[in-house]
Design an enzyme around this catalytic site. Structure first.
Site, PDB file in Angstrom:
ATOM      1  N   GLU A 192     -43.891  17.458  22.795  1.00  0.00           N
ATOM      2  CA  GLU A 192     -44.325  17.658  21.410  1.00  0.00           C
ATOM      3  C   GLU A 192     -43.106  17.847  20.502  1.00  0.00           C
ATOM      4  O   GLU A 192     -42.170  18.591  20.828  1.00  0.00           O
ATOM      5  CB  GLU A 192     -45.220  18.896  21.351  1.00  0.00           C
ATOM      6  CG  GLU A 192     -45.721  19.274  19.985  1.00  0.00           C
ATOM      7  CD  GLU A 192     -46.599  20.526  20.020  1.00  0.00           C
ATOM      8  OE1 GLU A 192     -47.238  20.834  18.999  1.00  0.00           O
ATOM      9  OE2 GLU A 192     -46.649  21.203  21.084  1.00  0.00           O
ATOM     10  N   LYS A 198     -52.081  15.628  15.464  1.00  0.00           N
ATOM     11  CA  LYS A 198     -52.637  16.797  16.138  1.00  0.00           C
ATOM     12  C   LYS A 198     -53.810  17.377  15.340  1.00  0.00           C
ATOM     13  O   LYS A 198     -53.697  17.638  14.142  1.00  0.00           O
ATOM     14  CB  LYS A 198     -51.539  17.839  16.317  1.00  0.00           C
ATOM     15  CG  LYS A 198     -51.916  19.064  17.142  1.00  0.00           C
ATOM     16  CD  LYS A 198     -50.686  19.950  17.301  1.00  0.00           C
ATOM     17  CE  LYS A 198     -50.946  21.173  18.169  1.00  0.00           C
ATOM     18  NZ  LYS A 198     -49.725  22.001  18.329  1.00  0.00           N
ATOM     19  N   CYS A 203     -50.775  19.125  22.631  1.00  0.00           N
ATOM     20  CA  CYS A 203     -50.765  20.551  22.961  1.00  0.00           C
ATOM     21  C   CYS A 203     -52.102  21.251  22.740  1.00  0.00           C
ATOM     22  O   CYS A 203     -53.009  21.145  23.549  1.00  0.00           O
ATOM     23  CB  CYS A 203     -49.642  21.241  22.194  1.00  0.00           C
ATOM     24  SG  CYS A 203     -49.102  22.803  22.969  1.00  0.00           S
TER      25      CYS A 203
END
Length: 375
Positions: A44, A111, A148
């Site tokens: 990430e 994300k 994540c």
């Protein structure tokens, strides 16, 4: 479904060092290409390093990060790359993942779930992604991309990717370490893989960044929730794994697990090493009392940077016992570090004299003894 050869690139990036991070990623990409990988997966925000924090308030830095991503994308060939970077559009900044192949970016995922608890402050900088999941064809396998925190919600972004036709889910991470964290991740990933019916490729950052330590421990988890391949914790490296999603197998082996004490110690060593290196420090100086605190710190420092860069200093005064001095000397000899004695009795005496008027009428007690540590 054909098997997918994946290079899990567990890298130690440096916040703000765009050129250095790209150089490190290109080297890993070349290693992945030599191994015949279909895809190289990076952590990430690997382009900027994690967490970039207030660097993201500088438009030029964000622009430079986009140029750096373009350089990495231009370097790709048949081997695809999944790369964490900072995206920017009319809605604001995005914590994003780019899929790059044959010299161009072929897809971008934003994300969805932005953590804003404990050490995380992502809503300060980013806006959550929206829209359809990103599912791309890599070597004949439909791969869903996520970042994540997206993995931590049941029936969340991973489930959406599976509903959109993903056969494998790739999840890139910068997940900080604390004791027992790996067990929590394993339980979560097992639940997501069973829920989605997809194997999960989980790539985590490794390294220290100020008060945070990232432990790596990248994983390939089968659709039944079992761990098929794993990378060591606290070590930078590249794990190549052939994933056969239908058969539920993957090559690459399983890294031996660490016990709780070993895990904590390795975190201390890695965090110390990177704090020293990333701040440009040279050597380490430690006051050695002969006690357990300074002994442990000295051992961590030696394992972090080597004995040649660690210097122990004993600073005796009237309150220092011969036993503590002997212990400090023996510790330095066993660790192989530079050792010197600098008596501080003259400084202690000067403090005592300065405070004499304030101590009139009081017997000698811990106040005088504690002047030693202040000296």
């Amino acid at each position: 479904m054909p098997s997918l050869r994946i290079a899990l690139c567990q890298l130690d990036t440096v916040v703000g060092d765009l050129d250095g991070n790209i150089e490190r990623m290109v080297a890993a990409l070349e290693e992945a290409e030599e191994a015949g990988a279909d895809v190289a997966v990076f952590p990430e925000l690997a382009v900027t390093g994690y967490p970039p924090e207030d660097l993201l308030l500088k438009p030029r830095f964000v622009g430079d990060n986009l140029e750096a991503l373009a350089k990495l994308a231009a370097r790709t060939g048949r081997t695809a790359a999944v790369v964490g970077f900072v995206g920017r559009d009319e809605g604001g900044l995005r914590n994003a993942a780019a899929v790059c192949v044959d010299g161009v970016v072929v897809g971008v995922y934003q994300k969805r779930l932005l953590p804003n608890y404990a050490v995380f402050d992502e809503r300060r900088y980013f806006r959550p992604g929206s829209g359809a999941p990103l599912v791309v064809d890599i070597a004949g396998v439909r791969c869903g991309i996520s970042v994540c925190e997206d993995a931590w919600q049941s029936d969340g972004p991973m489930a959406a990717a599976a509903h959109a036709g993903a056969e494998v889910i790739v999840n890139i991470n910068a997940s900080p370490y604390y004791r027992g964290r790996l067990r929590e991740r394993l339980a979560m990933l097992s639940a997501r893989s069973v829920e989605t019916g997809c194997p999960i490729v989980y790539v985590n950052q490794v390294g220290g960044q100020d008060e945070l330590v990232f432990d790596g421990g990248s994983l390939v988890v089968g659709r039944d929730g079992s761990v098929l391949a794993s990378a060591p914790q606290f070590q930078e490296g590249l794990l190549v794994s052939d994933l056969d999603a239908e058969a539920g197998t993957a090559t690459g082996g399983l890294a031996p697990p660490l016990g709780d004490d070993a895990e904590v110690y390795e975190a201390l060593v890695l965090g110390t090493r990177d704090y020293i290196a990333k701040n440009g420090f040279g050597d380490v100086v430690i006051g050695l009392s002969g006690g357990i605190d300074s002994s442990l710190v000295a051992a961590v420092a030696v394992d972090a940077v080597g004995p040649d860069r660690v210097h122990g200093v004993s600073m005796p005064s009237r309150y220092s016992s011969e036993g503590s001095l002997d212990d400090a000397r023996a510790l330095a000899e066993r660790l192989g570090i530079d050792y010197r004695v600098i008596p501080i009795e003259p400084a202690h005496a000067a403090f005592t004299e300065m405070l004499a008027e304030s101590f009139v009428g009081r017997g000698e007690d811990l106040a005088e003894e504690n002047l030693q540590s202040r000296s």
